[in-house]
Design an enzyme around this catalytic site. Structure first.
Site, PDB file in Angstrom:
ATOM      1  CB  SER A 174      -0.888   0.010   1.247  1.00  0.00           C
ATOM      2  OG  SER A 174      -1.531   1.265   1.396  1.00  0.00           O
TER       3      SER A 174
ATOM      4  CE1 TYR B 257      -3.191  -2.370   4.925  1.00  0.00           C
ATOM      5  CE2 TYR B 257      -2.979  -0.018   4.459  1.00  0.00           C
ATOM      6  CZ  TYR B 257      -3.166  -1.319   4.020  1.00  0.00           C
ATOM      7  OH  TYR B 257      -3.328  -1.565   2.673  1.00  0.00           O
TER       8      TYR B 257
ATOM      9  CE  LYS C 145      -0.479  -4.212   3.200  1.00  0.00           C
ATOM     10  NZ  LYS C 145      -0.403  -5.512   2.490  1.00  0.00           N
TER      11      LYS C 145
END
Length: 268
Positions: A149, A168, A172
Site C-alpha cells: 500500500s 497497517y 506494510k
C-alpha cells in the site's frame, strides 16, 4: 502453461486477479482463501473455468500451509511461475484511525493494533513465500509479488498528514523491506520480487467509507499528495494495471516498491 498462485483470493483485489488471469486459457490459477464462508464468488468462477483451483488454508498455520502448497504443486505440475501475496491485516477497527498520541493510556489496544498488523502484513507473507519457494525455483517466471500500500511510503504519510492506520502503514512499510531482503537473497537464483501497491481501490474492505464526512476527510488528506485525485478506482482497473507492471518485472527492478502505474503515484 504459466502458473499463478494468489494468496487471499476470495474477494476484492485477490478475486479480481484470479478472474483476469483465468480469462487466459493457458494460465493455471490457484486461489488460496481463508474460509469458505466468503468464497461463493471464486467457487462459482472455478466451476466455470477448469484452469482455476481454490484451496482453503490458514497461512499462519505451518501444517495447513504445507498441505496447501502440496495441492498447488499437484495442480501446477510441480512448479510455480508467479506468487501474488494479497492477504493482509488492517489492524483493529477500534484503534485503526487513532493517531499516535490518542493511544496514550491504551497500551493494550496499541499492542493489538501493531501485533495484528505485523502478523498479517509481515509474518504471513514470509511464511507463504518460504513455503512456496521450492515451486518457484522450478518455475519459468520466478516472480514473487507482495500487494502492499502507498500507506507504507514515508513521503505519502508525511505529505498527506494522515495520522491513523498506524499498524497497517508501519507493517506494510516493514513488509516492503522484507521483500527487498528476499530480492537480495534470491538474486543469484534469478528470482524476482516486488512490492506492488494497487492504488486506492473500491473493494469490500473500503465499502465502509460511505460516510460523507469520512470521504471528504480522506479526499482532502490524499489531495495533499495528489491534487488532481479522482477518488477510488475500480478493482478491474487496478488489477489490469498491476498485471502490466508484473509483466515488466526483471532483475533490475527486483525488490522495488512501486504503484500500479509502475511509479510512485500511489492513489488513482
Amino acid at each position: 502453461m504459466p502458473s499463478w498462485l494468489v494468496v487471499g483470493a476470495a474477494r476484492g483485489i485477490g478475486f479480481e486477479f484470479v478472474k483476469q488471469l483465468s480469462a487466459t486459457p493457458t494460465n493455471k490459477v490457484v486461489g488460496i482463501i481463508r474460509s469458505q464462508k466468503t468464497a461463493d464468488e471464486i467457487n462459482a468462477l472455478a466451476k466455470q473455468n477448469s484452469n482455476v483451483h481454490v484451496i482453503e488454508a490458514d497461512v499462519f498455520d505451518v501444517e495447513s500451509l504445507r498441505g496447501a502448497v502440496a495441492k498447488v504443486e499437484k495442480f501446477t505440475d510441480g512448479k510455480l511461475d508467479v506468487l501474488i501475496y494479497n492477504a493482509y491485516s488492517i489492524g483493529t477497527p477500534e484503534t485503526m484511525m487513532l493517531s499516535p498520541t490518542q493511544l496514550t493510556g491504551k497500551e493494550t489496544a496499541l499492542y493489538a493494533e501493531i501485533n495484528e498488523a505485523v502478523k498479517g502484513n509481515i509474518l504471513g507473507p514470509m511464511l507463504a513465500i518460504n513455503a512456496c519457494l521450492p515451486l518457484i525455483r522450478k518455475g519459468s517466471e520466478k516472480k514473487i509479488v507482495y500487494i502492499t500500500s502507498g500507506a507504507g511510503d514515508v513521503d505519502m504519510t508525511r505529505i498527506s498528514r494522515l495520522t491513523g492506520q498506524i499498524g497497517y502503514a508501519a507493517s506494510k512499510a516493514g513488509g516492503n523491506v522484507i521483500i527487498a531482503k528476499y530480492a537480495g537473497e534470491l538474486y543469484e537464483e534469478g528470482i524476482k520480487t516486488l512490492s506492488l501497491s494497487p492504488g486506492w481501490v473500491e473493494t469490500p474492505a473500503t465499502s465502509t467509507l460511505t460516510d460523507p464526512a469520512i470521504m471528504a476527510y480522506l479526499m482532502e488528506t490524499f489531495g495533499r499528495v495528489q491534487p488532481n485525485l479522482r477518488g477510488m478506482i475500480p478493482a478491474e482497473e487496478s488489477i489490469s494495471a498491476m498485471l502490466k507492471v508484473i509483466g515488466k518485472l526483471d532483475m533490475e527492478t527486483s525488490g522495488a516498491f512501486l504503484s500500479h502505474h509502475g511509479d510512485k503515484q500511489w492513489l488513482d
